[in-house]
Design a protein around this motif. Structure first.
Motif, mmCIF file in Angstrom:
data_model
loop_
_atom_site.group_PDB
_atom_site.id
_atom_site.type_symbol
_atom_site.label_atom_id
_atom_site.label_comp_id
_atom_site.label_asym_id
_atom_site.label_seq_id
_atom_site.Cartn_x
_atom_site.Cartn_y
_atom_site.Cartn_z
ATOM 1 N N SER A 123 -74.673 -12.898 96.133
ATOM 2 C CA SER A 123 -76.010 -12.285 96.116
ATOM 3 C C SER A 123 -76.105 -11.160 95.084
ATOM 4 C CB SER A 123 -76.324 -11.724 97.503
ATOM 5 O OG SER A 123 -75.289 -10.832 97.889
ATOM 6 N N ARG A 164 -78.766 -8.569 93.755
ATOM 7 C CA ARG A 164 -79.758 -9.066 92.785
ATOM 8 C C ARG A 164 -81.194 -8.821 93.233
ATOM 9 N NH1 ARG A 164 -77.830 -13.614 92.537
ATOM 10 N NH2 ARG A 164 -76.769 -13.632 90.541
ATOM 11 N N ASN A 165 -81.504 -9.172 94.491
ATOM 12 C CA ASN A 165 -82.894 -9.062 94.954
ATOM 13 C C ASN A 165 -83.387 -7.617 94.980
ATOM 14 O OD1 ASN A 165 -83.235 -11.754 95.175
ATOM 15 N ND2 ASN A 165 -82.839 -11.848 97.395
ATOM 16 N N ARG A 166 -82.477 -6.706 95.285
ATOM 17 C CA ARG A 166 -82.909 -5.300 95.347
ATOM 18 C C ARG A 166 -83.176 -4.769 93.942
ATOM 19 N NH1 ARG A 166 -79.256 -2.774 100.118
ATOM 20 N NH2 ARG A 166 -79.033 -4.693 101.302
ATOM 21 N N GLN A 168 -84.105 -6.757 91.525
ATOM 22 C CA GLN A 168 -85.326 -7.476 91.129
ATOM 23 C C GLN A 168 -86.569 -6.819 91.725
ATOM 24 O OE1 GLN A 168 -86.126 -9.547 88.998
ATOM 25 N NE2 GLN A 168 -84.317 -10.718 88.403
ATOM 26 N N ASN A 169 -86.458 -6.256 92.923
ATOM 27 C CA ASN A 169 -87.618 -5.585 93.530
ATOM 28 C C ASN A 169 -88.085 -4.437 92.653
ATOM 29 O OD1 ASN A 169 -87.959 -7.156 95.771
ATOM 30 N ND2 ASN A 169 -86.615 -5.914 97.068
#
Ligand SMILES: Nc1ncnc2c1ncn2[C@@H]1O[C@H](COP(=O)(O)OP(=O)(O)OP(=O)(O)O)[C@@H](O)[C@H]1O
Ligand SMILES: [Mg+2]
Length: 401
Positions: A123, A164-166, A168-169
Motif C-alpha cells: 500500500s 500511497r492513498n494518504r 494521493q489525498n
C-alpha cells in the motif's frame, strides 16, 4: 509576471495552511513575494481526515497568498507528513555496460532504481530516494560519478516512503482546486532546506519540526540525510494536557500556553499565580504558574525522549556536530532550546527559515519553515532538471537528493 517564474510551496498543517509564493530571479536566486495563511480544519496529526473541509481551507490560503503577492497561482509544491511516513537506508549497485567505460546519467538513474529494489508494504509508495554517497569500483566519497571511468557504480540512499492513498489525498486536495502539483515533499526535508546551512548539514544536525499535530524530524551526518520520520504528537497534545489538567476549555488552554507558558521549571516565584478572567461559559480561575510550566515541560520532554529513543536505534545521533534545530510553531515555546539541549545532551537552537533571499522579518516565523523550505527545495530540483533529463513523475513520486 510570467507564471513560470513563480515557485509556490504549500503546507497543509494540522494547525494552519500556509502558502508561500517565491519568484525566480535571473541571477538564480529566489525572492519571497508573499505568504498566505488560513486556519486548518479537516486535518489530524498531519493527515487529511475531512477532504471537503480541508480543500476549502487550502483554497482560502491560496486566495490569501494570491492577494498578498499579487500573482495567479497555477501550480504548487506540497509537503506531506503523518505517522505513515517511514524511511530506511539502502545501497544500490549497477555494472557499467562492457561497451562503455564512462559512467553516465543513465547509470545514476539505474543505481537509484536498484536501491529501491526492497520490499515496502504494497500500500506504500516511494516519496524520496536521497543520495548519500557514491562509490565507484570501491572508491568511497565520490560526489559526482558522471564522466568518471568505472565498472561498478554503487550508491547509498536514504529512502522515504508512505501510504500511497494518504499521499494521493494531499495531491487530490490540490488538484481539485484546480491547481497543478509539481512535486510532493516530506515536510521535514523541506524545512531542513531553510533551517540549516550546508555547513551545518556537513557538521551533522538534527531538525525537529514541532507543529500542532506532528513532530517531523530529519537527521544529517556528513551532509547526507541518515534518518527521518514523523511522530504523531505535537503542540496540540501540550494544549490538551493543559486543558485536562487545569480543567479549562481548549481555546483557553491554547491562549494560556502561547501567552504564559514555558518549558522551564523552577523559574517562578513561590506561589506565583496567573488569573484567568471569566468569559462566556467559563467561570474564571487562578492557576499556579509552576503547575502550568510543569504540564508543558513533561509533555515536551516526553516528545523529545520518544524521538531520542527512535533515533538511538541507529548510531547517527552520535555524529551530530552542529546540534539540534527546533522549528515549527512549538519552537516558540519559552525555554524549548534549554529543554531540547537537556534531553538530547547537545546544543539546541530554536530556528526559522534563513537561507533564502528576500526573507524579511515578516517571514521569520518558524511556522512557515516547511512552506518556505518547499520553495528552496523546488529551486534545487529545478537546477538539477536539465542536467538529469528530469521528468515529471507525479503519481510515481520521485525524489531529489
Ligand atoms: N508563541 C507560541 N508559543 C508556543 N506554542 C506556539 C506558539 N505559536 C504557535 N504555537 C504552537 O505551534 C503549533 C502549531 O505549529 P505549526 O503551525 O508549525 O503546526 P502545523 O504545521 O499546522 O502542524 P503539523 O505540521 O503538526 O501538521 C500549535 O500547537 C501552537 O499551539
Ligand atoms: Mg507543520
Amino acid at each position: 509576471m510570467a507564471s513560470n517564474d513563480l515557485v509556490v510551496g504549500l503546507e497543509i498543517g494540522t494547525s494552519k495552511i500556509c502558502v508561500v509564493v517565491g519568484e525566480g530571479r535571473p541571477d538564480g536566486t529566489l525572492r519571497i513575494l508573499g505568504v498566505g495563511q488560513a486556519p486548518s480544519r479537516g486535518v489530524r496529526k498531519g493527515e487529511i481526515v475531512d477532504f471537503e473541509t480541508a480543500m476549502k481551507c487550502v483554497h482560502e490560503a491560496v486566495v490569501d497568498a494570491e492577494q498578498k503577492s499579487d500573482v495567479m497561482i497555477r501550480s504548487i509544491y506540497v509537503s506531506v507528513a503523518g505517522g505513515h511516513i517511514q524511511s530506511f537506508n539502502n545501497r544500490g549497485c549497477v555494472m557499467v555496460p562492457e561497451d562503455r567505460d564512462e559512467i553516465d546519467e543513465q547509470d545514476i538513474e539505474d543505481v537509484k532504481v536498484s536501491a529501491r529494489e526492497v520490499s515496502i508494504p504494497a500500500s506504500n509508495a516511494f516519496l524520496h530516494s536521497i543520495i548519500q554517497h557514491y562509490h565507484v569500483d570501491g572508491q568511497d566519497g565520490v560526489l559526482n560519478p558522471v564522466g568518471m571511468l568505472g565498472e561498478k557504480l554503487e550508491a547509498d540512499f536514504h529512502i522515504i516512503h508512505g501510504v500511497r492513498n494518504r499521499i494521493q489525498n494531499t495531491i487530490r486536495c490540490v488538484k481539485e482546486l484546480p491547481l497543478e502539483v509539481e512535486d510532493v515533499v516530506f515536510s521535514a526535508l523541506a524545512s531542513a532546506q531553510v533551517v540549516l546551512t550546508q555547513h551545518q548539514k556537513n557538521l551533522g544536525a538534527l531538525v525537529v519540526d514541532m507543529g500542532g499535530g506532528t513532530t517531523d524530524y530529519i537527521l544529517y551526518v556528513d551532509g547526507a540525510v541518515k534518518q527521518s520520520g514523523v511522530l504523531g504528537i505535537g503542540g496540540d497534545h501540550v494544549t490538551n494536557d493543559i486543558s485536562m489538567a487545569l480543567r479549562i476549555p481548549m481555546a483557553r488552554a491554547e491562549k494560556l500556553k502561547l501567552e504564559e507558558g514555558s518549558c522551564v521549571l523552577g523559574n517562578c516565584l513561590p506561589g506565583e499565580t496567573i488569573l484567568l478572567k471569566d468569559d462566556s461559559g467559563f467561570a474564571g480561575k487562578e492557576i499556579e504558574r509552576e503547575t502550568l510550566n510543569t504540564i508543558i515541560n513533561l509533555r515536551v520532554r516526553e516528545i523529545f525522549e520518544l524521538l531520542k529513543r527512535k533515533l538511538e536505534a541507529e548510531p547517527f545521533i552520535n555524529y551530530i556536530g552542529a546540534g539540534v534545530f527546533i522549528t515549527g510553531g512549538c519552537s516558540l515555546l519559552d525555554g524549548i532550546e534549554h529543554l531540547a539541549g537537556e534531553s538530547f545532551e547537545m546544543p539546541a537552537h530554536a530556528a526559522h527559515a534563513q537561507t533564502i533571499a528576500g526573507l524579511t522579518s515578516a517571514f521569520e516565523n518558524p511556522q512557515f519553515s516547511t512552506a518556505i523550505g518547499l520553495i528552496k527545495y523546488a529551486q534545487a530540483v529545478q537546477a538539477e532538471r536539465p542536467a538529469r533529463g528530469f521528468r515529471r513523475l507525479i503519481g510515481k513520486f520521485f525524489s531529489y537528493g
